[in-house]
Design an enzyme around this catalytic site. Structure first.
Site, PDB file in Angstrom:
ATOM      1  N   GLU A   1       2.926   2.469  15.229  1.00  0.00           N
ATOM      2  CA  GLU A   1       4.353   2.209  15.043  1.00  0.00           C
ATOM      3  C   GLU A   1       5.232   3.129  15.872  1.00  0.00           C
ATOM      4  O   GLU A   1       5.143   4.355  15.768  1.00  0.00           O
ATOM      5  CB  GLU A   1       4.761   2.345  13.561  1.00  0.00           C
ATOM      6  CG  GLU A   1       6.280   2.159  13.393  1.00  0.00           C
ATOM      7  CD  GLU A   1       6.806   2.131  11.973  1.00  0.00           C
ATOM      8  OE1 GLU A   1       6.018   2.348  11.030  1.00  0.00           O
ATOM      9  OE2 GLU A   1       8.028   1.908  11.817  1.00  0.00           O
TER      10      GLU A   1
ATOM     11  N   TYR B   1       6.492   7.457   5.156  1.00  0.00           N
ATOM     12  CA  TYR B   1       5.772   6.548   4.267  1.00  0.00           C
ATOM     13  C   TYR B   1       6.680   6.185   3.111  1.00  0.00           C
ATOM     14  O   TYR B   1       6.421   6.536   2.005  1.00  0.00           O
ATOM     15  CB  TYR B   1       4.506   7.204   3.689  1.00  0.00           C
ATOM     16  CG  TYR B   1       3.260   6.633   4.288  1.00  0.00           C
ATOM     17  CD1 TYR B   1       3.259   6.309   5.627  1.00  0.00           C
ATOM     18  CD2 TYR B   1       2.136   6.387   3.570  1.00  0.00           C
ATOM     19  CE1 TYR B   1       2.125   5.766   6.201  1.00  0.00           C
ATOM     20  CE2 TYR B   1       0.994   5.855   4.140  1.00  0.00           C
ATOM     21  CZ  TYR B   1       1.008   5.550   5.471  1.00  0.00           C
ATOM     22  OH  TYR B   1      -0.099   5.022   6.049  1.00  0.00           O
TER      23      TYR B   1
ATOM     24  N   SER C   1       3.360  -8.394   8.484  1.00  0.00           N
ATOM     25  CA  SER C   1       2.704  -7.527   7.519  1.00  0.00           C
ATOM     26  C   SER C   1       3.835  -6.683   6.962  1.00  0.00           C
ATOM     27  O   SER C   1       4.116  -5.583   7.436  1.00  0.00           O
ATOM     28  CB  SER C   1       1.645  -6.645   8.178  1.00  0.00           C
ATOM     29  OG  SER C   1       1.132  -5.730   7.229  1.00  0.00           O
TER      30      SER C   1
ATOM     31  N   LYS D   1      -6.362  -0.488   7.001  1.00  0.00           N
ATOM     32  CA  LYS D   1      -5.136  -0.303   7.749  1.00  0.00           C
ATOM     33  C   LYS D   1      -4.913   1.185   7.968  1.00  0.00           C
ATOM     34  O   LYS D   1      -5.221   2.015   7.112  1.00  0.00           O
ATOM     35  CB  LYS D   1      -3.980  -0.948   6.979  1.00  0.00           C
ATOM     36  CG  LYS D   1      -2.600  -0.618   7.520  1.00  0.00           C
ATOM     37  CD  LYS D   1      -1.904   0.306   6.566  1.00  0.00           C
ATOM     38  CE  LYS D   1      -0.550   0.746   7.047  1.00  0.00           C
ATOM     39  NZ  LYS D   1       0.393   0.829   5.945  1.00  0.00           N
TER      40      LYS D   1
ATOM     41  N   ARG E   1      10.943   4.061  -3.593  1.00  0.00           N
ATOM     42  CA  ARG E   1      11.326   2.681  -3.949  1.00  0.00           C
ATOM     43  C   ARG E   1      11.858   2.615  -5.371  1.00  0.00           C
ATOM     44  O   ARG E   1      12.868   1.983  -5.659  1.00  0.00           O
ATOM     45  CB  ARG E   1      10.125   1.737  -3.882  1.00  0.00           C
ATOM     46  CG  ARG E   1       9.374   1.675  -2.622  1.00  0.00           C
ATOM     47  CD  ARG E   1       9.941   0.674  -1.656  1.00  0.00           C
ATOM     48  NE  ARG E   1       9.195   0.788  -0.418  1.00  0.00           N
ATOM     49  CZ  ARG E   1       9.518   1.677   0.517  1.00  0.00           C
ATOM     50  NH1 ARG E   1      10.540   2.480   0.386  1.00  0.00           N
ATOM     51  NH2 ARG E   1       8.772   1.731   1.597  1.00  0.00           N
TER      52      ARG E   1
ATOM     53  N   ARG F   1       8.565  -3.500   2.693  1.00  0.00           N
ATOM     54  CA  ARG F   1       9.919  -3.574   2.172  1.00  0.00           C
ATOM     55  C   ARG F   1      10.538  -4.960   2.358  1.00  0.00           C
ATOM     56  O   ARG F   1      11.220  -5.480   1.482  1.00  0.00           O
ATOM     57  CB  ARG F   1      10.793  -2.517   2.845  1.00  0.00           C
ATOM     58  CG  ARG F   1      10.485  -1.112   2.392  1.00  0.00           C
ATOM     59  CD  ARG F   1      11.144  -0.061   3.281  1.00  0.00           C
ATOM     60  NE  ARG F   1      10.388   0.197   4.495  1.00  0.00           N
ATOM     61  CZ  ARG F   1      10.810   0.995   5.484  1.00  0.00           C
ATOM     62  NH1 ARG F   1      11.990   1.588   5.403  1.00  0.00           N
ATOM     63  NH2 ARG F   1      10.062   1.177   6.553  1.00  0.00           N
TER      64      ARG F   1
ATOM     65  N   GLU G   1      -2.306  -0.034  13.708  1.00  0.00           N
ATOM     66  CA  GLU G   1      -0.839   0.054  13.602  1.00  0.00           C
ATOM     67  C   GLU G   1      -0.271   1.234  14.378  1.00  0.00           C
ATOM     68  O   GLU G   1      -0.217   2.360  13.866  1.00  0.00           O
ATOM     69  CB  GLU G   1      -0.425   0.158  12.115  1.00  0.00           C
ATOM     70  CG  GLU G   1       1.094   0.236  11.938  1.00  0.00           C
ATOM     71  CD  GLU G   1       1.556   0.302  10.479  1.00  0.00           C
ATOM     72  OE1 GLU G   1       0.705   0.149   9.577  1.00  0.00           O
ATOM     73  OE2 GLU G   1       2.762   0.510  10.257  1.00  0.00           O
TER      74      GLU G   1
ATOM     75  N   LYS H   1      -0.837  -4.388  14.247  1.00  0.00           N
ATOM     76  CA  LYS H   1       0.393  -4.316  13.444  1.00  0.00           C
ATOM     77  C   LYS H   1       1.391  -3.429  14.196  1.00  0.00           C
ATOM     78  O   LYS H   1       1.454  -2.221  13.968  1.00  0.00           O
ATOM     79  CB  LYS H   1       0.101  -3.752  12.038  1.00  0.00           C
ATOM     80  CG  LYS H   1       1.369  -3.612  11.169  1.00  0.00           C
ATOM     81  CD  LYS H   1       1.027  -3.369   9.689  1.00  0.00           C
ATOM     82  CE  LYS H   1       2.291  -2.969   8.893  1.00  0.00           C
ATOM     83  NZ  LYS H   1       2.091  -3.035   7.436  1.00  0.00           N
TER      84      LYS H   1
ATOM     85  N   SER I   1       7.883  -4.373   9.320  1.00  0.00           N
ATOM     86  CA  SER I   1       9.320  -4.662   9.223  1.00  0.00           C
ATOM     87  C   SER I   1      10.165  -3.420   9.477  1.00  0.00           C
ATOM     88  O   SER I   1      11.325  -3.535   9.859  1.00  0.00           O
ATOM     89  CB  SER I   1       9.660  -5.300   7.876  1.00  0.00           C
ATOM     90  OG  SER I   1       9.056  -4.601   6.803  1.00  0.00           O
ATOM     91  N   GLY I   2       9.594  -2.253   9.297  1.00  0.00           N
ATOM     92  CA  GLY I   2      10.218  -0.991   9.709  1.00  0.00           C
ATOM     93  C   GLY I   2      11.663  -0.780   9.300  1.00  0.00           C
ATOM     94  O   GLY I   2      12.431  -0.219  10.071  1.00  0.00           O
ATOM     95  N   GLY I   3      12.056  -1.195   8.131  1.00  0.00           N
ATOM     96  CA  GLY I   3      13.418  -0.897   7.703  1.00  0.00           C
ATOM     97  C   GLY I   3      14.415  -2.000   7.978  1.00  0.00           C
ATOM     98  O   GLY I   3      15.581  -1.890   7.608  1.00  0.00           O
TER      99      GLY I   3
ATOM    100  N   ASP J   1       0.800  -1.221   0.000  1.00  0.00           N
ATOM    101  CA  ASP J   1       0.000   0.000   0.000  1.00  0.00           C
ATOM    102  C   ASP J   1       0.835   1.274   0.000  1.00  0.00           C
ATOM    103  O   ASP J   1       0.406   2.303   0.491  1.00  0.00           O
ATOM    104  CB  ASP J   1      -0.933  -0.001   1.218  1.00  0.00           C
ATOM    105  CG  ASP J   1      -0.147  -0.014   2.536  1.00  0.00           C
ATOM    106  OD1 ASP J   1      -0.543   0.701   3.472  1.00  0.00           O
ATOM    107  OD2 ASP J   1       0.860  -0.753   2.634  1.00  0.00           O
TER     108      ASP J   1
END
Lengths: 364, 364
Positions: A190, A364, A301, A147, A43, A304, A188, A230, A272-274, A34
């Protein structure tokens, strides 16, 4: 607080709880595809591809048209608004391709960060306006879960109680509105890994944040059995000089969760946050092997950490479709094994898979 | 909220967690023998016995002289202050008798309810003044856990937000102080069964109360692994015309707990709240057979529901002491089985066992 005015009927509850369980059944997890237009830009820039709607469509097409066996590892895919309405080169809607594979379709619902005045650059998240109507439309258009990403950071005086309270409240409002429209809300909150704090500090902050989130969900009468969480794994900050093993990360993470997340929540799908693809898998595996009681499914979830190798393999060229799909399938299968504590580290990994995917202050 | 100032060292945490686990080891529960002088007056008057310190000592002696059969089903005994310093006929302190059986000694530390002005007859509980010093002394005198009872009631406008908040806060302060002194706090937010509300209403209220309790415990940095919860089972009000089976009560109770009690809490020790001895055992048994996943031990902390038959058999006569002790052992063993879902039911309806032990508006 005298009376209960039921927020949901039993049929609504049953539908929500079944959707949530389907997403995380048998070690399955979520592909977070997303990325907003801006984020996809980041990316694509790394692989020197122009950020056009067509390029974004092509990359997502390659992922979604992978062999049907992907449905043994992927239970849900989160889409960005644009992608929910895109089609493959034969004119078939992506969401139908996914549904036919038995994968649940989800939609990103938040509308990005807004500053909290009077804080040390902290934010809340927007997107509540007209959310009910948007959810109803997305449900008609094939989505079954939503989400919403709230962001907190560790720093001097951060996260402040205002930031925690406000983000928890917004998450709870969003969750309540989703459920009214038959969408399972993925919640989520984070806590980003920026900073030089150690593992213990992240654990402490994560516990405080999650306690606030679950109190807010309770206050807003959210049906926990029809939600998914999440969260971040508990890790040291990126600039922390001390290194920790996956087992340490796992113990800190599961400890924090088991002090705050009620057993009624069917699944916890980590972001996964990097982290590199391989670290994200190794950590998830260690989490599932952690000896503490774990009454919820512990899955993934990943954005990356599921797509980095695939993106590198693609490089924007249609001829690389097969290699791209293989790279994606490999990470999906690895993470499904990790979600059952059955991942065996093969030893050699491609460069993309161990490269840290950390982008400072990732919004993001 | 940026920094953590650890409330407890690793050694302190381990000690607390070990004590809690010992109390709720499989098949074990708690004998609540901490009736205040005023509550004992009610019990003794029912069997025509004068409420003197000697009679109270003789009665507790009946319970504490139970033989080794109680070792496998009683993990802890809650004492009233007076009883902690009493001895049996041979001059052996009750504390020592209990400890020698491998049972953990606990102490009631609250000082009863006081009204909350501006509410519809609601209360909070006092006892925080000098609590730390009292806990330190009790620890030296053999206590390893404590108990504090808060009371809420269901009616048109209650429990109010203030009552929930205030009682949750006072429970959290008490818990924090206990842990600083090496004492495991049993957290008891009792919602009385008075009223004509149905099962659903009790479930709703119980969920709201427990969510507030666990948020307060988190805010006060209480170490959940070193606590126990003593809640009401979810039941209809006593004046409710609808009858529910033990399975319905079990499902409502376990659902409420799954939505609010973090898995880190090692055990939930239900109060009996006026249920008959047999009802309390059947309900506990059904709870342990409930098909929902239950990450904590689910056992008993019964006063009346362990002692009614014993009290009745004793009637103040020393000749009856042996028979009375047998009645107690019998209930203890039954509840030990119920705590494992292994109780098959009594078949015959014991006189005292089935008679409802409900006393309207039980304040203590």
């Amino acid at each position: 607080m005298a009376y209960q005015f039921p927020a949901l009927t039993s049929e609504q509850k049953k539908e929500l709880s079944e959707i949530a369980q389907r997403i995380v059944a048998h070690g399955k997890g979520i592909l977070a595809a997303d990325e907003s237009v801006g984020t996809m830009g980041n990316r694509l820039q790394r692989i020197k591809v122009e950020n056009t709607e067509e390029n974004r469509r092509q990359f997502r097409e390659i992922l979604f048209t992978v062999d049907t066996s992907i449905n043994q590892s992927i239970g849900g895919v989160i889409l960005f608004h644009e992608t929910l309405y895109q089609k493959d080169s034969q004119g078939k809607l992506f969401r139908n391709i996914l549904k036919e594979k038995g994968i649940v379709v989800g939609i990103k619902l938040d509308q990005g960060a807004a500053p909290l005045a009077g804080t040390n650059k902290e934010t809340t998240i927007q997107g509540l306006d007209g959310l009910s109507q948007r959810c109803a439309q997305y449900k008609r258009d094939g989505a079954d879960f939503g989400k919403w990403r709230a962001v907190l950071r560790i720093d001097n005086q951060c996260p402040s109680s205002l930031a925690i309270q406000e983000n928890a409240n917004a998450l709870a409002r969003y969750a309540s509105i989703c459920q009214q429209n038959g969408l399972v809300p993925i919640v989520e909150p984070e806590v980003i890994p920026d900073g030089d704090h150690d593992l213990e500090h992240c654990q402490y902050v994560t516990e405080k944040v999650l306690a606030a989130v679950y109190k807010a969900l309770n206050d807003h009468h959210v049906y926990l059995e029809g939600t998914l969480l999440k969260p971040n794994m508990v890790t040291a900050g990126h600039a922390c000089t001390k290194k920790y093993t996956p087992e340490q990360v796992a113990m800190a993470t599961v400890t924090a969760l088991h002090r705050t997340v009620p057993a009624a929540v069917p699944g916890i799908c980590f972001l996964s946050g990097g982290m590199s693809e391989e670290d994200a898998t190794l950590n998830l595996n260690a989490i599932n092997l952690c000896p503490l009681p774990k009454p919820w499914k512990l899955s993934f979830s990943y954005g990356r950490a599921l797509q980095a190798s695939a993106l590198a393999a693609w490089g924007g060229k249609a001829a690389n479709k097969k290699a791209t799909q293989e790279a994606f399938m490999k990470r999906a299968v690895a993470n499904c094994q990790a979600a059952q504590g059955q991942y065996v580290h093969t030893g050699s990994s491609g460069t993309a898979s161990t490269q840290s995917l950390f982008t400072a202050s990732y919004t993001y | 909220m940026p920094h953590s100032f650890p409330a407890l060292s690793a050694e302190q945490k381990k000690e607390l967690s070990d004590i809690a686990l010992r109390i709720v080891a499989p098949g074990k529960g708690i004998l609540a023998a901490d009736e205040s002088v005023g509550s004992m007056a009610k019990r003794l008057s029912q069997i025509g016995v004068e409420n003197t310190e000697e009679n109270r000592r003789l009665y507790r002696q009946v319970l504490f002289s139970a033989d080794d059969r109680v070792k496998k089903c009683i993990g802890g005994v809650i004492f009233f202050h007076e009883t902690l310093y009493q001895k049996d006929d041979n001059g052996v302190p009750f504390v020592r008798t209990i400890q020698d059986k491998g049972i953990v000694v606990g102490i009631k530390v609250d000082k009863g309810v006081v009204p909350l002005a501006g509410t519809d007859g609601e209360t909070t509980t006092q006892g925080l003044d000098g609590l730390s010093e009292r806990c330190a002394q009790y620890k030296k005198d053999g206590a390893d856990f404590a108990k504090w009872r808060c009371v809420l009631k269901i009616s048109e406008r209650t429990p109010s937000a203030l009552a929930i908040l205030e009682n949750a806060n006072v429970l959290a302060r008490y818990a924090s102080i206990c842990q600083q002194n090496g004492i495991v706090p049993i957290v008891e937010p009792e919602i009385l069964p008075d009223g004509d509300h149905d099962l659903k209403r009790c479930q709703y209220v119980t969920e709201k109360v427990l969510a507030a309790v666990y948020k307060a415990l988190s805010d006060h940095h209480v170490y959940l692994e070193g606590t126990l919860l003593k809640p009401n089972m979810v039941t209809p009000g006593h004046a409710c015309p609808i009858k529910y089976s033990p399975e319905e009560i079990a499902m409502a109770t376990v659902t409420a707990l799954r939505r609010t009690v973090p898995p880190a809490v090692p055990g939930v020790t239900f109060l009996s709240g006026g249920q008959s001895e047999e009802e309390a055992s059947l309900n506990l048994n059904a709870i342990n057979r409930c098909p929902l996943p239950r990450p904590w031990a689910l056992t008993f902390s019964y006063g009346r529901a362990l002692q009614a038959s014993a009290l009745n058999a004793w009637r103040g006569q020393q000749d009856n002491a042996g028979a009375a002790t047998e009645e107690f052992i019998k209930r203890a063993e039954v509840n030990g089985l119920a705590a494992q879902g292994k109780y098959e039911g009594s078949g015959e309806d014991g006189g005292a066992a089935a008679r409802s032990l409900y006393i309207a508006n039980h304040a203590y």
